[in-house]
Design a protein around this motif. Structure first.
Motif, mmCIF file in Angstrom:
data_model
loop_
_atom_site.group_PDB
_atom_site.id
_atom_site.type_symbol
_atom_site.label_atom_id
_atom_site.label_comp_id
_atom_site.label_asym_id
_atom_site.label_seq_id
_atom_site.Cartn_x
_atom_site.Cartn_y
_atom_site.Cartn_z
ATOM 1 N N UNK A 44 66.859 68.329 69.055
ATOM 2 C CA UNK A 44 66.463 69.715 69.305
ATOM 3 C C UNK A 44 65.011 69.698 69.737
ATOM 4 N N UNK A 45 64.775 70.062 70.987
ATOM 5 C CA UNK A 45 63.403 70.173 71.464
ATOM 6 C C UNK A 45 62.770 71.465 70.940
ATOM 7 N N UNK B 99 44.427 71.781 64.057
ATOM 8 C CA UNK B 99 45.439 70.970 64.737
ATOM 9 C C UNK B 99 46.592 71.866 65.203
ATOM 10 N N UNK B 100 47.444 71.332 66.061
ATOM 11 C CA UNK B 100 48.563 72.063 66.644
ATOM 12 C C UNK B 100 49.856 71.300 66.375
ATOM 13 N N UNK B 101 50.844 72.001 65.838
ATOM 14 C CA UNK B 101 52.096 71.350 65.433
ATOM 15 C C UNK B 101 53.176 71.554 66.497
ATOM 16 N N UNK B 102 53.840 70.483 66.862
ATOM 17 C CA UNK B 102 55.114 70.577 67.574
ATOM 18 C C UNK B 102 56.119 69.741 66.793
ATOM 19 N N UNK B 103 57.399 70.021 66.989
ATOM 20 C CA UNK B 103 58.422 69.314 66.213
ATOM 21 C C UNK B 103 59.711 69.229 67.007
ATOM 22 N N UNK B 104 60.425 68.127 66.793
ATOM 23 C CA UNK B 104 61.736 67.930 67.409
ATOM 24 C C UNK B 104 62.661 67.310 66.356
ATOM 25 N N UNK C 172 54.683 61.895 63.021
ATOM 26 C CA UNK C 172 55.247 61.946 61.682
ATOM 27 C C UNK C 172 56.739 62.211 61.727
ATOM 28 N N UNK C 173 57.394 61.962 60.624
ATOM 29 C CA UNK C 173 58.821 62.252 60.494
ATOM 30 C C UNK C 173 59.107 62.623 59.052
ATOM 31 N N UNK C 174 59.715 63.780 58.855
ATOM 32 C CA UNK C 174 60.139 64.207 57.532
ATOM 33 C C UNK C 174 61.630 63.904 57.391
ATOM 34 N N UNK C 175 61.990 63.185 56.339
ATOM 35 C CA UNK C 175 63.386 62.827 56.116
ATOM 36 C C UNK C 175 64.162 64.040 55.618
#
Length: 391
Positions: A125-126, A161-166, A211-214
């Motif tokens: 998911x972009x 800071x600026x957050x992006x997530x996929x 980073x990666x959240x499980x």
């Protein structure tokens, strides 16, 4: 006396300049436990922190942040945080949001930089950061108010800071990615990367935190991220990672760290890494991939922060009135959901009266919440702020 060392006379390098031996020298180091006394341990050269240790005194985290910055810059380049989320209830809530978005997008994204795509490949998911805010504002607020996200991000990038997530879901039998470095220059071909002088290539790694959240447990057989500690130290790595011999070295020497749901791993974007193969028969490995950018950098994805801040304003306003958020949680969610940096702007219409810089979106949102503005009042003030910046 002239030197024959080309590195002393040029800032520009190409594919013929990479050296596997030099790369090996960078990678074949050992993490020294006494350098990181606040860590809960060292596993396969990866520094491990315990989130409960960090949460014990959120008013005094500079020592943790100093260690984390050293890990990323001078050390192995990667650390994990056990119990990054104190309560996995919010992980499950957000996972359900992810599932609804995946269903609407037919279960897989329209591409993966370093892996296969399609119905049988990894799910993606972009811009799930914005999509999750639109789909479930209260869940978004609860998830991104995690103070540890702010602590870790500011350790490497500083404030605003600026957050992006996929979201990335590796299905049973899903193949591993090709080893690589990440954004910015990790997403360029060698010829394009070579146009940038070496000092810019090295500097660019300081503009992003990966980073990666499980969102599920990640046992080794499910393929948690393959990591090559210390590989971020090799100066020509953005060119070299495309080379087959470097990929073969990676495959022979990578390490993996098993994670539990709610844990997280963070690494320097210049670290050689790759999503691992899911060798299970029925286990879907799910992670929220966080790409946090310095306020001085261009994020990889376009995130409409003004839009997000308006969507979540009712949830924030309710929490502010009920004193439901700690100081650290307020800082985390305001930073994630707004632009806290005053520039770029139009100084003719948005002058820095009474200070060195105009008001930012973050300070406006904080002022609105502290003064219990209605959503309409905030939207009106935000429109005025944007019109001054763009006029």
């Amino acid at each position: 006396m002239q030197s024959n060392d080309r590195s002393l006379t040029t800032s520009f390098f190409g594919t013929s300049d990479v050296s596997l031996n030099a790369f090996k020298t960078s990678c074949e180091q050992t993490t020294q436990a006494d350098r990181y006394p606040l860590a809960a341990g060292i596993q396969s050269n990866v520094v491990i922190y315990n989130g409960d240790d960090i949460r014990r005194d959120l008013a005094d985290v500079r020592a943790f942040q100093s260690e984390m910055a050293d890990v990323l810059l001078n050390g192995p380049g990667v650390f994990a945080v056990k119990k990054f989320f104190a309560d996995n209830t919010i992980i499950d809530e957000m996972s359900r949001v992810f599932e609804s978005i995946l269903a609407a997008e037919h279960g897989f994204g329209a591409g993966d930089h370093f892996g296969k795509t399609g119905p049988q490949a990894n799910g993606r998911i972009w811009n799930v950061f914005q999509k999750s805010a639109e789909a479930a504002p209260p869940t978004f607020v609860h998830y991104y108010k995690n103070p540890l996200l702010s602590i870790v991000s500011e350790a490497w990038l500083g404030p605003h800071y600026q957050v992006t997530a996929q979201v990335n879901i590796v299905r049973p039998g899903g193949d591993a990615q090709v080893s690589h470095r990440d954004y910015h220059l990790g997403f360029q071909q060698p010829k394009e990367t070579a146009r940038y002088p070496l000092h810019i290539q090295k500097m660019s790694a300081m503009l992003t935190l990966q980073g990666a959240v499980a969102h599920t447990d990640m046992p080794l057989e499910s393929g948690p991220t393959k990591l090559l500690p210390f590989s971020q130290h090799y100066p020509l790595g953005y060119i070299a990672y495309h080379d087959k011999t470097f990929q073969e070295y990676f495959e022979a020497h990578y390490v993996q760290v098993a994670l539990e749901k709610g844990d997280a791993v963070f690494f320097n974007p210049a670290l050689f890494h790759a999503a691992g193969a899911n060798k299970t028969q029925d286990f879907h490995r799910s992670a929220n991939l966080l790409q946090v950018s310095s306020t001085f950098a261009k994020p990889m994805e376009t995130v409409h922060l003004a839009h997000i801040s308006q969507i979540i304003y009712p949830s924030l306003s309710e929490g502010w009135k009920q004193n439901a958020f700690s100081h650290d949680e307020k800082n985390a969610i305001i930073t994630a959901a707004t632009d806290g940096y005053s520039f770029p702007t139009n100084l003719d219409t948005d002058p820095p009266i009474g200070g060195l810089a105009p008001e930012s979106m973050a300070s406006l949102l904080t002022r609105a919440l502290d003064n219990e503005w209605t959503l309409d009042q905030y939207q009106e003030a935000l429109t005025q702020l944007q019109s001054k910046q763009q006029a």
